[in-house]
Write a protein that holds these residues in place. Structure first.
Motif, PDB file in Angstrom:
ATOM      1  N   THR A  17       0.809  -1.208   0.000  1.00  0.00           N
ATOM      2  CA  THR A  17       0.000   0.000   0.000  1.00  0.00           C
ATOM      3  C   THR A  17       0.845   1.262   0.000  1.00  0.00           C
ATOM      4  OG1 THR A  17      -1.708  -1.224   1.180  1.00  0.00           O
ATOM      5  CG2 THR A  17      -1.881   1.168   1.208  1.00  0.00           C
ATOM      6  N   LEU A  18       1.891   1.298   0.818  1.00  0.00           N
ATOM      7  CA  LEU A  18       2.723   2.494   0.888  1.00  0.00           C
ATOM      8  C   LEU A  18       3.447   2.732  -0.437  1.00  0.00           C
ATOM      9  CD1 LEU A  18       3.520   4.798   2.749  1.00  0.00           C
ATOM     10  CD2 LEU A  18       5.439   3.408   3.534  1.00  0.00           C
ATOM     11  N   GLU A  19       3.935   1.683  -1.053  1.00  0.00           N
ATOM     12  CA  GLU A  19       4.598   1.812  -2.355  1.00  0.00           C
ATOM     13  C   GLU A  19       3.615   2.314  -3.408  1.00  0.00           C
ATOM     14  OE1 GLU A  19       7.551   1.559  -5.373  1.00  0.00           O
ATOM     15  OE2 GLU A  19       7.755   1.505  -3.200  1.00  0.00           O
ATOM     16  N   MET A  20       2.385   1.820  -3.353  1.00  0.00           N
ATOM     17  CA  MET A  20       1.376   2.264  -4.324  1.00  0.00           C
ATOM     18  C   MET A  20       1.049   3.748  -4.149  1.00  0.00           C
ATOM     19  SD  MET A  20       0.529  -0.121  -6.454  1.00  0.00           S
ATOM     20  CE  MET A  20      -1.064   0.334  -7.094  1.00  0.00           C
ATOM     21  N   ALA A  21       1.219   4.274  -2.927  1.00  0.00           N
ATOM     22  CA  ALA A  21       0.890   5.672  -2.662  1.00  0.00           C
ATOM     23  C   ALA A  21       2.085   6.605  -2.797  1.00  0.00           C
ATOM     24  CB  ALA A  21       0.297   5.804  -1.258  1.00  0.00           C
ATOM     25  N   THR A  22       3.309   6.073  -2.646  1.00  0.00           N
ATOM     26  CA  THR A  22       4.481   6.950  -2.607  1.00  0.00           C
ATOM     27  C   THR A  22       5.617   6.518  -3.520  1.00  0.00           C
ATOM     28  OG1 THR A  22       5.493   5.761  -0.750  1.00  0.00           O
ATOM     29  CG2 THR A  22       3.988   7.578  -0.200  1.00  0.00           C
TER      30      THR A  22
END
Length: 159
Positions: A13-18
């Protein structure tokens, strides 16, 4: 992002957002130039409002993740790596956001590995697997029978 959204399961999730793709999409959505790379976006910070807003929003998302992690794990230091995490401009923006939402912000440092962090980590993991395989060590640290460190029988030892 939603960690239960299956689109996030592959990279997180964090990679998808940042991550790089998210940064470029966010930049274009804010009116930035189509075709720009993450490096271009960082290089344009001094003259492009869309670039400044993009990096600030990404820093805010990462700061939220750091605050969540800090409440459970309480790290003494967060080391940032990778081609994006190694950017001083991102570190400065993160520190600004953390100061707004933490009484005592966790210190941030940029890894000396920089954008090579993933490669060095992969090589380290491969060496660990090679060592365990060669010496027959299980993930728990126990030797397996037949390993070089502890032969399972005399047949395993060369004469």
């Amino acid at each position: 992002g939603d960690p239960f959204d299956s689109r996030n399961h592959l990279v997180g999730t964090l990679e998808m957002a940042t991550g790089s793709a998210a940064i470029v999409q966010r930049y274009i959505g804010l009116g930035g130039t189509s075709g720009a790379t993450v490096r271009d976006i960082f290089d344009r910070l001094d003259k492009d409002e869309a670039a400044r807003t993009t990096v600030d929003e990404v820093a805010r998302i990462i700061a939220s993740a750091i605050v969540a992690i800090h409440s459970v794990i309480d790290p003494a230091l967060i080391i940032m790596g990778g081609s994006i995490g190694a950017r001083t401009e991102l570190k400065v923006a993160l520190e600004r956001h953390l100061a707004r939402c933490m009484a005592n912000p966790v210190p941030l440092e940029i890894s000396s590995l920089g954008s090579r962090a993933t490669l060095v980590g992969a090589v380290g993991t491969a060496l660990t697997h090679l060592h365990r395989s060669l010496f027959g060590i299980t993930p728990s640290g126990e030797p397996t029978s037949g390993s070089l460190g502890r032969p399972g029988s005399d047949r395993d030892v060369a004469a």
